[in-house]
Design an enzyme around this catalytic site. Structure first.
Site, PDB file in Angstrom:
ATOM      1  N   SER A  28       0.805  -1.223   0.000  1.00 47.14           N
ATOM      2  CA  SER A  28       0.000   0.000   0.000  1.00 47.14           C
ATOM      3  C   SER A  28       0.841   1.277   0.000  1.00 47.14           C
ATOM      4  CB  SER A  28      -0.949   0.017   1.200  1.00 47.14           C
ATOM      5  OG  SER A  28      -0.232   0.181   2.406  1.00 47.14           O
ATOM      6  N   LYS A  84       0.824   4.417   6.975  1.00 45.99           N
ATOM      7  CA  LYS A  84       0.329   5.225   5.860  1.00 45.99           C
ATOM      8  C   LYS A  84       0.960   6.617   5.948  1.00 45.99           C
ATOM      9  CE  LYS A  84      -2.851   2.010   4.881  1.00 45.99           C
ATOM     10  NZ  LYS A  84      -2.787   1.162   3.671  1.00 45.99           N
TER      11      LYS A  84
END
Length: 278
Positions: free
Chosen positions: A42, A119
């Site tokens: 990701s 993230k």
């Protein structure tokens, strides 16, 4: 008799040494740096599957989420940070708290599952965030982007979970070249990083998110392959992340392996050793 006493004392001293070592390691992991393996794609290309880094836990201060979790379901071990430090949960504050900056790469505790996620911090409290035709908008303004060619990788199993990449030029056969469009995105505070595009999909077109006070909005750099704040917590996403759920900032990659096991030395990525996270 004396030999038995010496043997018994040696055994006790060994146990003490192990206990002390575990306590020291636990304190170090709780207060200073937490090891973290990148399990998914990701955050490509900033972070690749198999990158190993230490998370700086001093960057934002301490909360219940700073306590270590030990999740080894294969061995029936699931000790959550809330099990250890849950009494400090609930007020969305931190001890010696520091404010994260837009663009930081952050490890945080998922608000629902409790798993550790990594993230990039995109939205601060009070910000509005929206994706329009794949372009990030902050507070009503499009974030600057510049096309920078193509990111390529081999179509092969990656990491212990043997994940296979998604490709913009798919379908791609085993051993083929998987391609994704690459852009450099620059946030209003000047932080720049690469983002990747795979396809035109729903996450490229969203409503307007208004980040609540005491919360943050996170996105993966591999935009079309990231379960992040664009997806509500109830459907498996991250949603808005409370301040107290932040664990620390990712500053530097220490080691990296492209194989399904770190023991496969021929798959080590020596060019990523000690590389700064930007």
């Amino acid at each position: 008799m004396a030999d038995k006493e010496k043997s018994g004392n040696a055994f006790v001293e060994t146990i003490k040494t192990i206990v002390y070592a575990l306590l020291i390691a636990g304190i170090f992991r709780t207060l200073f740096f937490q090891p973290f393996w990148i399990p998914s794609g990701s955050m490509k290309e900033t972070l690749l599957i198999g990158d190993f880094l230490f998370v700086n836990k001093m960057a934002y201060g301490y909360s219940y989420a700073s306590c270590p979790s030990l999740m080894l379901p294969r061995f029936g071990i699931e000790v959550d940070s809330r099990d250890i430090c849950g009494s400090f949960d609930g007020d969305n504050t931190r001890l010696w708290g520091g404010e994260p900056e837009r663009g930081d790469v952050v490890v945080f505790r998922h608000p629902v599952s409790g798993r550790d996620y990594i993230k990039r911090l995109i939205g601060l409290p009070g910000d509005t965030v929206q994706m329009k035709a794949g372009v990030l908008h902050l507070n009503g303004e499009a974030v600057a982007r510049e096309d920078t060619g193509v990111f390529t990788e081999e179509m092969a199993a990656q990491g212990p979970q043997r994940l296979r990449p998604r490709c913009e030029n798919g379908p791609v056969g085993e051993g083929g070249t998987c391609e994704k469009s690459r852009q450099i995105e620059t946030l209003p505070n000047g932080v720049s990083y690469s983002v990747l595009n795979i396809a035109d999909q729903q996450s490229d077109r969203t409503g307007v998110y208004t980040v609540p006070e005491g919360h943050y909005f996170f996105m993966g750099d591999n935009r079309d392959n990231s379960a992040d704040s664009r997806l509500a917590q109830q459907v498996g996403g991250v949603g808005f992340v409370p301040y107290e759920n932040l664990i620390g900032r990712a500053d530097r990659i220490m080691f990296s392996s492209a194989g399904t096991s770190m023991l496969y030395f021929w798959t080590w990525r020596s060019d990523r050793f000690f590389k700064g996270v930007e």
